[in-house]
Design a protein around this motif. Sequence first.
Motif, PDB file in Angstrom:
ATOM      1  N   ARG A 271      -1.323 -11.147  -7.692  1.00  0.00           N
ATOM      2  CA  ARG A 271      -0.988  -9.731  -7.906  1.00  0.00           C
ATOM      3  C   ARG A 271      -2.229  -8.879  -8.101  1.00  0.00           C
ATOM      4  NH1 ARG A 271       3.447 -10.278 -12.615  1.00  0.00           N
ATOM      5  NH2 ARG A 271       1.549 -11.085 -13.554  1.00  0.00           N
ATOM      6  N   ASP A 272      -3.305  -9.467  -8.609  1.00  0.00           N
ATOM      7  CA  ASP A 272      -4.513  -8.682  -8.857  1.00  0.00           C
ATOM      8  C   ASP A 272      -5.179  -8.228  -7.563  1.00  0.00           C
ATOM      9  OD1 ASP A 272      -5.074 -11.461  -8.464  1.00  0.00           O
ATOM     10  OD2 ASP A 272      -7.125 -11.123  -9.139  1.00  0.00           O
ATOM     11  N   LEU A 273      -4.746  -8.792  -6.426  1.00  0.00           N
ATOM     12  CA  LEU A 273      -5.276  -8.357  -5.132  1.00  0.00           C
ATOM     13  C   LEU A 273      -4.429  -7.265  -4.492  1.00  0.00           C
ATOM     14  CD1 LEU A 273      -6.150 -11.810  -3.482  1.00  0.00           C
ATOM     15  CD2 LEU A 273      -7.644 -10.337  -4.851  1.00  0.00           C
ATOM     16  N   ILE A 274      -3.221  -7.039  -5.031  1.00  0.00           N
ATOM     17  CA  ILE A 274      -2.291  -6.101  -4.415  1.00  0.00           C
ATOM     18  C   ILE A 274      -2.486  -4.704  -5.015  1.00  0.00           C
ATOM     19  CG2 ILE A 274       0.118  -5.582  -3.904  1.00  0.00           C
ATOM     20  CD1 ILE A 274       0.754  -8.543  -4.366  1.00  0.00           C
ATOM     21  N   TYR A 275      -3.061  -3.817  -4.230  1.00  0.00           N
ATOM     22  CA  TYR A 275      -3.224  -2.415  -4.629  1.00  0.00           C
ATOM     23  C   TYR A 275      -2.122  -1.543  -4.032  1.00  0.00           C
ATOM     24  CZ  TYR A 275      -7.743  -3.357  -6.778  1.00  0.00           C
ATOM     25  OH  TYR A 275      -8.738  -3.832  -7.615  1.00  0.00           O
ATOM     26  N   GLY A 276      -1.402  -2.079  -3.065  1.00  0.00           N
ATOM     27  CA  GLY A 276      -0.274  -1.388  -2.471  1.00  0.00           C
ATOM     28  C   GLY A 276       0.652  -2.401  -1.812  1.00  0.00           C
ATOM     29  N   VAL A 277       1.924  -2.415  -2.211  1.00  0.00           N
ATOM     30  CA  VAL A 277       2.914  -3.328  -1.651  1.00  0.00           C
ATOM     31  C   VAL A 277       3.196  -2.940  -0.197  1.00  0.00           C
ATOM     32  CG1 VAL A 277       5.319  -4.095  -1.856  1.00  0.00           C
ATOM     33  CG2 VAL A 277       3.931  -3.726  -3.914  1.00  0.00           C
ATOM     34  N   THR A 278       3.442  -3.926   0.656  1.00  0.00           N
ATOM     35  CA  THR A 278       3.725  -3.637   2.065  1.00  0.00           C
ATOM     36  C   THR A 278       4.994  -2.826   2.225  1.00  0.00           C
ATOM     37  OG1 THR A 278       2.650  -5.720   2.713  1.00  0.00           O
ATOM     38  CG2 THR A 278       4.057  -4.652   4.348  1.00  0.00           C
ATOM     39  N   SER A 279       6.088  -3.285   1.573  1.00  0.00           N
ATOM     40  CA  SER A 279       7.374  -2.623   1.760  1.00  0.00           C
ATOM     41  C   SER A 279       8.321  -3.011   0.651  1.00  0.00           C
ATOM     42  CB  SER A 279       7.978  -3.007   3.118  1.00  0.00           C
ATOM     43  OG  SER A 279       9.337  -2.698   3.189  1.00  0.00           O
ATOM     44  N   PHE A 280       9.010  -2.042   0.050  1.00  0.00           N
ATOM     45  CA  PHE A 280      10.070  -2.358  -0.905  1.00  0.00           C
ATOM     46  C   PHE A 280      11.280  -2.985  -0.216  1.00  0.00           C
ATOM     47  CE2 PHE A 280       8.797   1.117  -4.203  1.00  0.00           C
ATOM     48  CZ  PHE A 280       7.839   0.264  -4.729  1.00  0.00           C
ATOM     49  N   GLU A 281      11.373  -2.829   1.116  1.00  0.00           N
ATOM     50  CA  GLU A 281      12.506  -3.371   1.847  1.00  0.00           C
ATOM     51  C   GLU A 281      12.265  -4.807   2.323  1.00  0.00           C
ATOM     52  OE1 GLU A 281      12.556   0.659   1.351  1.00  0.00           O
ATOM     53  OE2 GLU A 281      11.114  -0.243   2.742  1.00  0.00           O
ATOM     54  N   LEU A 282      11.022  -5.136   2.688  1.00  0.00           N
ATOM     55  CA  LEU A 282      10.737  -6.466   3.230  1.00  0.00           C
ATOM     56  C   LEU A 282       9.720  -7.256   2.425  1.00  0.00           C
ATOM     57  CD1 LEU A 282      12.334  -5.555   5.782  1.00  0.00           C
ATOM     58  CD2 LEU A 282      10.670  -6.814   7.116  1.00  0.00           C
ATOM     59  N   GLY A 283       9.235  -6.687   1.311  1.00  0.00           N
ATOM     60  CA  GLY A 283       8.314  -7.425   0.458  1.00  0.00           C
ATOM     61  C   GLY A 283       6.852  -7.097   0.728  1.00  0.00           C
TER      62      GLY A 283
END
Length: 283
Positions: A271-283
Amino acid sequence: MQQSFEIRPLTRDEIDVAVTWAAHEGWNPGPSDATCFAAQDERGFWGGFLEGEMIACISVVTYGAAFAFLGFYIVAPQHRGQGYGYALWQRALEHAGQRSVGLDGVVDQQENYRRSGFDLAWSNIRFGGVLDAVPQASDAFSLTWLDGLTQDVAAFDARVFPAPRPAFWQHWLSAPGHVSIAAYDETGISGFGTLRRCETGAKIAPLVATSREAAQAVLAGLLRDWPKDEEVFLDVPEPNAAAVALARDLGLVPVFETARMYRGRRPEVARDLIYGVTSFELG
């Protein structure tokens, strides 16, 4: 619930309808979302039909043999509270089989999701607004435009997503209105991201980086030609304090929140690498 209620996979045109419904719900999809999403799992989108008319939709998109992601759970307002949505929910989840399933659900539905076996993992916050200023890239990074999936991007994505998704990526990186960039430093790839135009403004989705500085370098490239008076949105995992701070420092403010939940084994992601999620619909 009427006996004429039918549940079946959606056609390609009906997936477009589901994306339109998502826009009406205020989820701010992009014009190429349906094509990209359907590429991952053409039988992952389901609809509920009453006398031939679609009144509900949901997606349970599979990624390989071990993971699936649930989204697009919408019931037409006049048919809510009558059992149609739950019947569709149960049938669509059968498509996941024994896979672990993730979702980004609205916060006030957490208890309902728990009753279906989902447990809270963390919260995501959608930040949005007009940028105070475009971030500057450090000279330590070089930027490369992405028009297809490379081995280093796929390997980096494997650190933040629990299953390979090459079919999705090939469409996401080449879709009209999408701009994608990877950042490199002396050690190799240090970040990548995509800017996609949406109904309102643009989403930076995903934004993955080894550090805030690398994230800023990717943003600098993506936002270089973005109109200064148009909104930008970034979906940030709340536990990543550096990502939350970056969003706030850009002048963005919280506009929406979701609960990331899993049924089955919770996947290990950085999670510490995620600054923006790809999609709330597909993850």
